[in-house]
Design a protein around this motif. Structure first.
Motif, mmCIF file in Angstrom:
data_model
loop_
_atom_site.group_PDB
_atom_site.id
_atom_site.type_symbol
_atom_site.label_atom_id
_atom_site.label_comp_id
_atom_site.label_asym_id
_atom_site.label_seq_id
_atom_site.Cartn_x
_atom_site.Cartn_y
_atom_site.Cartn_z
ATOM 1 N N SER A 265 0.820 -1.210 0.000
ATOM 2 C CA SER A 265 0.000 0.000 0.000
ATOM 3 C C SER A 265 0.854 1.259 0.000
ATOM 4 C CB SER A 265 -0.928 0.002 1.214
ATOM 5 O OG SER A 265 -1.794 -1.089 1.164
ATOM 6 N N VAL A 266 1.875 1.293 0.832
ATOM 7 C CA VAL A 266 2.743 2.472 0.911
ATOM 8 C C VAL A 266 3.506 2.646 -0.401
ATOM 9 C CG1 VAL A 266 4.765 3.424 2.079
ATOM 10 C CG2 VAL A 266 2.915 2.441 3.418
ATOM 11 N N TYR A 267 4.020 1.562 -0.959
ATOM 12 C CA TYR A 267 4.784 1.643 -2.203
ATOM 13 C C TYR A 267 3.906 2.160 -3.343
ATOM 14 C CZ TYR A 267 8.449 0.415 -5.499
ATOM 15 O OH TYR A 267 9.429 0.469 -6.452
ATOM 16 N N CYS A 268 2.700 1.637 -3.442
ATOM 17 C CA CYS A 268 1.788 2.089 -4.497
ATOM 18 C C CYS A 268 1.348 3.532 -4.263
ATOM 19 C CB CYS A 268 0.575 1.169 -4.592
ATOM 20 S SG CYS A 268 0.987 -0.460 -5.234
ATOM 21 N N ALA A 269 1.132 3.916 -3.001
ATOM 22 C CA ALA A 269 0.764 5.302 -2.700
ATOM 23 C C ALA A 269 1.876 6.260 -3.108
ATOM 24 C CB ALA A 269 0.452 5.448 -1.215
ATOM 25 N N LEU A 270 3.120 5.869 -2.889
ATOM 26 C CA LEU A 270 4.244 6.710 -3.310
ATOM 27 C C LEU A 270 4.279 6.839 -4.838
ATOM 28 C CD1 LEU A 270 7.053 5.487 -0.894
ATOM 29 C CD2 LEU A 270 5.879 7.696 -0.867
ATOM 30 N N GLY A 271 4.048 5.744 -5.531
ATOM 31 C CA GLY A 271 4.028 5.784 -6.993
ATOM 32 C C GLY A 271 2.909 6.657 -7.531
ATOM 33 N N ILE A 272 1.735 6.552 -6.949
ATOM 34 C CA ILE A 272 0.597 7.368 -7.387
ATOM 35 C C ILE A 272 0.853 8.838 -7.070
ATOM 36 C CG2 ILE A 272 -1.836 7.862 -6.940
ATOM 37 C CD1 ILE A 272 -2.205 4.799 -6.654
ATOM 38 N N SER A 273 1.393 9.121 -5.893
ATOM 39 C CA SER A 273 1.694 10.510 -5.524
ATOM 40 C C SER A 273 2.735 11.100 -6.471
ATOM 41 C CB SER A 273 2.189 10.582 -4.087
ATOM 42 O OG SER A 273 1.184 10.129 -3.211
ATOM 43 N N TRP A 274 3.766 10.334 -6.792
ATOM 44 C CA TRP A 274 4.790 10.800 -7.728
ATOM 45 C C TRP A 274 4.163 11.109 -9.088
ATOM 46 C CZ3 TRP A 274 9.424 12.704 -8.482
ATOM 47 C CH2 TRP A 274 9.968 12.651 -9.744
ATOM 48 N N THR A 275 3.270 10.250 -9.553
ATOM 49 C CA THR A 275 2.630 10.454 -10.845
ATOM 50 C C THR A 275 1.764 11.709 -10.838
ATOM 51 O OG1 THR A 275 2.632 8.073 -11.222
ATOM 52 C CG2 THR A 275 1.168 9.374 -12.595
ATOM 53 N N TRP A 276 1.013 11.924 -9.765
ATOM 54 C CA TRP A 276 0.191 13.129 -9.657
ATOM 55 C C TRP A 276 1.067 14.376 -9.640
ATOM 56 C CZ3 TRP A 276 -4.920 14.522 -9.670
ATOM 57 C CH2 TRP A 276 -5.833 13.485 -9.801
ATOM 58 N N ALA A 277 2.154 14.338 -8.892
ATOM 59 C CA ALA A 277 3.058 15.497 -8.835
ATOM 60 C C ALA A 277 3.672 15.755 -10.214
ATOM 61 C CB ALA A 277 4.149 15.253 -7.799
ATOM 62 N N TRP A 278 4.071 14.705 -10.909
ATOM 63 C CA TRP A 278 4.644 14.864 -12.238
ATOM 64 C C TRP A 278 3.614 15.450 -13.206
ATOM 65 C CZ3 TRP A 278 3.467 12.945 -17.052
ATOM 66 C CH2 TRP A 278 4.429 13.170 -18.038
ATOM 67 N N MET A 279 2.382 14.951 -13.149
ATOM 68 C CA MET A 279 1.333 15.457 -14.036
ATOM 69 C C MET A 279 1.004 16.915 -13.717
ATOM 70 S SD MET A 279 -1.196 12.140 -14.615
ATOM 71 C CE MET A 279 -2.506 12.986 -13.866
ATOM 72 N N ALA A 280 0.969 17.273 -12.444
ATOM 73 C CA ALA A 280 0.692 18.661 -12.064
ATOM 74 C C ALA A 280 1.792 19.582 -12.584
ATOM 75 C CB ALA A 280 0.566 18.768 -10.548
ATOM 76 N N ARG A 281 3.044 19.169 -12.426
ATOM 77 C CA ARG A 281 4.161 19.971 -12.920
ATOM 78 C C ARG A 281 4.095 20.106 -14.441
ATOM 79 N NH1 ARG A 281 9.298 17.317 -13.313
ATOM 80 N NH2 ARG A 281 10.272 18.558 -14.890
ATOM 81 N N TRP A 282 3.805 19.016 -15.133
ATOM 82 C CA TRP A 282 3.685 19.042 -16.584
ATOM 83 C C TRP A 282 2.573 19.976 -17.023
ATOM 84 C CZ3 TRP A 282 -0.194 17.632 -20.009
ATOM 85 C CH2 TRP A 282 0.187 17.473 -21.328
ATOM 86 N N PHE A 283 1.446 19.931 -16.331
ATOM 87 C CA PHE A 283 0.284 20.767 -16.683
ATOM 88 C C PHE A 283 0.596 22.241 -16.464
ATOM 89 C CE2 PHE A 283 -3.799 22.792 -15.699
ATOM 90 C CZ PHE A 283 -4.482 22.494 -16.863
ATOM 91 N N VAL A 284 1.250 22.556 -15.340
ATOM 92 C CA VAL A 284 1.562 23.959 -15.027
ATOM 93 C C VAL A 284 2.576 24.508 -16.033
ATOM 94 C CG1 VAL A 284 2.714 25.433 -13.309
ATOM 95 C CG2 VAL A 284 0.965 23.819 -12.592
ATOM 96 N N GLN A 285 3.518 23.717 -16.436
ATOM 97 C CA GLN A 285 4.530 24.178 -17.395
ATOM 98 C C GLN A 285 3.922 24.465 -18.766
ATOM 99 O OE1 GLN A 285 7.492 21.126 -17.397
ATOM 100 N NE2 GLN A 285 8.615 22.004 -15.664
ATOM 101 N N ARG A 286 2.897 23.744 -19.138
ATOM 102 C CA ARG A 286 2.337 23.904 -20.482
ATOM 103 C C ARG A 286 1.150 24.852 -20.555
ATOM 104 N NH1 ARG A 286 5.347 19.898 -20.256
ATOM 105 N NH2 ARG A 286 6.257 18.752 -21.968
ATOM 106 N N CYS A 287 0.638 25.266 -19.433
ATOM 107 C CA CYS A 287 -0.539 26.164 -19.452
ATOM 108 C C CYS A 287 -0.177 27.574 -19.039
ATOM 109 C CB CYS A 287 -1.625 25.630 -18.536
ATOM 110 S SG CYS A 287 -2.322 24.104 -19.171
#
Length: 119
Positions: A97-119
């Motif tokens: 659970s912790v490992y998957c939560a870290l992976g999901i959190s990393w993906t959300w942070a990466w997507m947020a950064r990608w979205f902010v950079q392009r908008c």
């Protein structure tokens, strides 16, 4: 002479069914024409790619994350029984659970950064 609506409807249905059958037969003939060429092309490309070739498009961090997930699963299914026995039976689920939560959190942070950079 006048025909009943039922007779007209059944003739229309029969004509539509015959038209569909002809269309299906035509498509089957086209598929059969292309199938030998597709089979020959598939035989030429029959070499199975290695795992490294399959994952080339993934960034290194994601490949490392997936490799860690494999290691975690091996621990949870094989090693935990031998290391901890009956003691702390919830640890495999907790680690997963912790490992998957870290992976999901990393993906959300990466997507947020990608979205902010392009908008």
């Amino acid at each position: 002479q006048e025909q009943s609506p039922v007779g007209v409807r059944t003739r229309k249905q029969a004509a539509a069914k015959k038209g569909l059958q002809q269309l299906l037969q035509q498509q089957q003939r086209q598929i059969n024409l292309h199938t030998p060429a597709l089979n020959a092309k598939a035989d030429q490309q029959a070499t199975t790619p290695s795992l490294a070739e399959c994952c080339q498009w993934l960034p290194v961090t994601y490949r490392q994350y997936l490799a860690g997930l494999v290691v975690l699963e091996l621990y949870c299914t094989l090693a935990h029984k031998h290391i901890a026995g009956e003691w702390l039976p919830f640890v495999p689920l907790l680690l997963t659970s912790v490992y998957c939560a870290l992976g999901i959190s990393w993906t959300w942070a990466w997507m947020a950064r990608w979205f902010v950079q392009r908008c």
